[in-house]
Design a protein around this motif. Sequence first.
Motif, PDB file in Angstrom:
ATOM      1  N   PRO A  28       0.837  -1.207   0.000  1.00  0.00           N
ATOM      2  CA  PRO A  28       0.000   0.000   0.000  1.00  0.00           C
ATOM      3  C   PRO A  28       0.871   1.256   0.000  1.00  0.00           C
ATOM      4  N   VAL A  29       0.434   2.257  -0.756  1.00  0.00           N
ATOM      5  CA  VAL A  29       1.200   3.508  -0.832  1.00  0.00           C
ATOM      6  C   VAL A  29       1.229   4.201   0.525  1.00  0.00           C
ATOM      7  N   ASN A  30       0.073   4.241   1.188  1.00  0.00           N
ATOM      8  CA  ASN A  30      -0.023   4.901   2.491  1.00  0.00           C
ATOM      9  C   ASN A  30      -0.099   3.852   3.592  1.00  0.00           C
ATOM     10  N   SER A 137       9.600   6.453   4.116  1.00  0.00           N
ATOM     11  CA  SER A 137       9.202   5.741   2.904  1.00  0.00           C
ATOM     12  C   SER A 137      10.306   4.781   2.465  1.00  0.00           C
ATOM     13  N   VAL A 138       9.985   3.934   1.485  1.00  0.00           N
ATOM     14  CA  VAL A 138      10.981   3.018   0.933  1.00  0.00           C
ATOM     15  C   VAL A 138      12.140   3.810   0.328  1.00  0.00           C
ATOM     16  N   GLY A 180      13.858   6.112 -11.283  1.00  0.00           N
ATOM     17  CA  GLY A 180      13.260   7.323 -10.732  1.00  0.00           C
ATOM     18  C   GLY A 180      11.743   7.348 -10.795  1.00  0.00           C
ATOM     19  N   ASP A 181      11.118   6.171 -10.800  1.00  0.00           N
ATOM     20  CA  ASP A 181       9.662   6.090 -10.867  1.00  0.00           C
ATOM     21  C   ASP A 181       9.086   6.260  -9.454  1.00  0.00           C
ATOM     22  N   VAL A 182       8.662   7.474  -9.114  1.00  0.00           N
ATOM     23  CA  VAL A 182       8.194   7.746  -7.753  1.00  0.00           C
ATOM     24  C   VAL A 182       6.868   7.060  -7.443  1.00  0.00           C
ATOM     25  N   SER A 183       6.183   6.552  -8.452  1.00  0.00           N
ATOM     26  CA  SER A 183       4.946   5.810  -8.188  1.00  0.00           C
ATOM     27  C   SER A 183       5.238   4.498  -7.466  1.00  0.00           C
ATOM     28  N   ALA A 184       6.509   4.067  -7.481  1.00  0.00           N
ATOM     29  CA  ALA A 184       6.901   2.834  -6.780  1.00  0.00           C
ATOM     30  C   ALA A 184       7.232   3.094  -5.317  1.00  0.00           C
TER      31      ALA A 184
END
Length: 201
Positions: A28-30, A137-138, A180-184
């Motif tokens: 989950p992102v959050n 965050s990761v 650099g894919d910040v959606s990950a």
Amino acid sequence: MKRFLTEGLLVCAAIGLAGCATTYPPAPVNADSPDYNYLIGPGDSLNIVVWRNPELSTSVTVRPDGKVTTSLVEDIPVTGRDSTTLARELEQALGKYIRDPVVTVIVSGFVGPYSQQIRVLGEAARPQSLSYRQKMSVLDVMIAVGGITDFADGNRATLLRTSEGNKQYTVRLKDLVKRGDVSANVEMKPGDVLIIPQSWF
């Protein structure tokens, strides 16, 4: 006999491939909890202030056994407590010797209890344990450990969440760190274990 051995090897190979194909849901992102309270752990530095009693005020480091010793209070367990809870316990202990003590506990040199530390295993540049911080965050974790090695299969990394009964999620570290894919990027929880496997290709 040879045919049975061959079939057995094929079955074993199929089981092995099935194991490799095991997938987990995306993390989950959050994940951050708004009511998170920092808990004291071994190695933390505590500044204990007893109002109007400077002789009882002191600075101590939490011992490996999770206890501290202060003036008039010997070997009090502090691991897993927040600073407010510990202050009330010290007030109760000091109340045997002084009237209506008022105690403030200030934490510094944050380490936290082992159960809340973030652990990074496998193909990280510097595998290690990290102190959890709210909204961590990761990406923060990857910066702290120096990223992933050239041998890492970053997009097959898994996040083991001890706070959810060791539930596992997938995280796309290669997309995040190398592309650099910040959606990950996803938020961490106290006690998370990030496992980065080695690439076989």
